[in-house]
Design a protein around this motif. Structure first.
Motif, short mmCIF file in Angstrom:
data_model
loop_
_atom_site.label_atom_id
_atom_site.label_comp_id
_atom_site.label_asym_id
_atom_site.label_seq_id
_atom_site.Cartn_x
_atom_site.Cartn_y
_atom_site.Cartn_z
N TRP A 27 0.84 -1.19 0.00
CA TRP A 27 0.00 0.00 0.00
C TRP A 27 0.88 1.24 0.00
O TRP A 27 2.04 1.21 0.40
CB TRP A 27 -0.93 0.02 1.23
N SER A 28 0.30 2.34 -0.40
CA SER A 28 0.99 3.61 -0.38
C SER A 28 1.30 3.99 1.06
O SER A 28 0.46 3.87 1.95
CB SER A 28 0.08 4.66 -1.02
N THR A 29 2.53 4.42 1.29
CA THR A 29 2.98 4.84 2.62
C THR A 29 3.52 6.26 2.53
O THR A 29 3.64 6.82 1.43
CB THR A 29 4.10 3.92 3.13
N LEU A 30 3.90 6.81 3.66
CA LEU A 30 4.50 8.14 3.66
C LEU A 30 5.74 8.14 2.77
O LEU A 30 5.94 9.04 1.95
CB LEU A 30 4.86 8.56 5.09
N GLU A 31 6.56 7.11 2.88
CA GLU A 31 7.79 7.03 2.08
C GLU A 31 7.49 6.92 0.58
O GLU A 31 8.11 7.61 -0.23
CB GLU A 31 8.65 5.84 2.53
N THR A 32 6.53 6.07 0.19
CA THR A 32 6.24 5.93 -1.25
C THR A 32 5.58 7.20 -1.80
O THR A 32 5.80 7.56 -2.95
CB THR A 32 5.38 4.69 -1.56
N MET A 33 4.80 7.90 -0.98
CA MET A 33 4.21 9.16 -1.42
C MET A 33 5.29 10.24 -1.60
O MET A 33 5.24 11.02 -2.55
CB MET A 33 3.13 9.65 -0.45
N LYS A 34 6.27 10.25 -0.71
CA LYS A 34 7.39 11.18 -0.88
C LYS A 34 8.11 10.88 -2.19
O LYS A 34 8.44 11.79 -2.94
CB LYS A 34 8.36 11.08 0.30
N GLN A 35 8.34 9.59 -2.46
CA GLN A 35 8.99 9.20 -3.71
C GLN A 35 8.14 9.66 -4.91
O GLN A 35 8.68 10.17 -5.89
CB GLN A 35 9.18 7.69 -3.78
N TYR A 36 6.83 9.46 -4.82
CA TYR A 36 5.94 9.84 -5.91
C TYR A 36 6.04 11.34 -6.19
O TYR A 36 6.16 11.76 -7.34
CB TYR A 36 4.50 9.44 -5.57
N PHE A 37 6.02 12.14 -5.15
CA PHE A 37 6.09 13.59 -5.33
C PHE A 37 7.46 14.01 -5.86
O PHE A 37 7.55 14.84 -6.75
CB PHE A 37 5.77 14.30 -4.02
N GLU A 38 8.53 13.43 -5.32
CA GLU A 38 9.88 13.83 -5.72
C GLU A 38 10.26 13.32 -7.11
O GLU A 38 10.82 14.07 -7.91
CB GLU A 38 10.90 13.33 -4.69
N ILE A 39 9.97 12.06 -7.39
CA ILE A 39 10.44 11.43 -8.62
C ILE A 39 9.45 11.58 -9.77
O ILE A 39 9.83 11.89 -10.90
CB ILE A 39 10.76 9.94 -8.38
N VAL A 40 8.17 11.39 -9.50
CA VAL A 40 7.17 11.37 -10.56
C VAL A 40 6.54 12.75 -10.78
O VAL A 40 6.63 13.32 -11.86
CB VAL A 40 6.08 10.31 -10.28
N LEU A 41 5.88 13.26 -9.75
CA LEU A 41 5.11 14.51 -9.92
C LEU A 41 5.96 15.71 -10.28
O LEU A 41 5.62 16.46 -11.19
CB LEU A 41 4.31 14.81 -8.66
N GLN A 42 7.05 15.92 -9.54
CA GLN A 42 7.85 17.11 -9.80
C GLN A 42 8.42 17.12 -11.21
O GLN A 42 8.42 18.16 -11.87
CB GLN A 42 8.98 17.27 -8.76
N SER A 43 8.88 15.97 -11.71
CA SER A 43 9.41 15.97 -13.08
C SER A 43 8.28 16.20 -14.09
O SER A 43 8.47 16.89 -15.09
CB SER A 43 10.18 14.69 -13.38
N PHE A 44 7.09 15.65 -13.84
CA PHE A 44 5.93 15.87 -14.71
C PHE A 44 5.55 17.36 -14.70
O PHE A 44 5.32 17.95 -15.76
CB PHE A 44 4.75 15.01 -14.25
N ILE A 45 5.52 17.95 -13.53
CA ILE A 45 5.17 19.37 -13.40
C ILE A 45 6.20 20.24 -14.12
O ILE A 45 5.84 21.15 -14.88
CB ILE A 45 5.03 19.77 -11.91
#
Length: 178
Positions: free
Chosen positions: A80-98
């Protein structure tokens, strides 16, 4: 969204009224979590796939295709999504997309983005909210009210079903070729 590694199927080629018909994936409970998102223009944000396990040995290896689509593969103890995986999502996926969209549309570097999330306990946690406010100052969080996800959350309303259906079809095609 939870995604079965062996998608369940209600389809069989057994004769009508046959007894003891086994259905593909019926007993398989293994899942991963797929974080699915899109922007307002309907463009898909790269996926994050979360496998169950304590080390990266539980994950599949990245392929040329997952790399070319910027799929982020990670793990958590329960998938399941955790604090750590959400941080990874924001840092690695979302920020580069944005950053890509800001550049594509020739917007100011410090443009803001709105990220709409459901009321998953990790999303609403004080730790996560403070992390986003502190680390991702270009992102504003908006939460879909509790019990309204099925009506207002774009991923639930339009993306998850289509994604799961496509995965199921592709798995069935793959399984038929074996």
């Amino acid at each position: 969204t939870g995604l079965h590694l062996v998608p369940k199927s209600k389809t069989t080629y057994a004769r009508k009224n046959s007894k003891d018909i086994s259905l593909l994936g019926q007993e398989d409970k293994r899942q991963i979590t797929a974080i699915i998102g899109s922007n307002y223009a309907g463009e898909m944000v790269p996926l994050q796939l979360i496998y169950e396990g304590k080390t990266s040995a539980c994950q599949v290896e990245a392929t040329d295709e997952t790399i070319s689509h910027s799929v982020h593969i990670t793990h958590s103890k329960s998938h399941w999504s955790t604090l750590e995986t959400m941080k990874q999502y924001f840092e690695i996926v979302l920020q580069s997309f944005i950053r890509e969209k800001i550049k594509e549309h020739d917007l100011p570097f410090d443009s803001k983005s709105i990220v709409i999330l459901d009321c998953w306990n990790i999303h609403k946690s004080k730790e996560f909210i403070e992390y986003v406010r502190r680390t991702h100052t270009n992102i504003l969080l908006v939460f879909v009210p509790a019990n309204c996800t099925s009506k207002f959350q774009v991923a639930d309303v339009a993306l998850n079903y289509s994604f799961k259906h496509l995965v199921k079809i592709q798995f069935e095609d793959w399984a038929c070729q074996r």
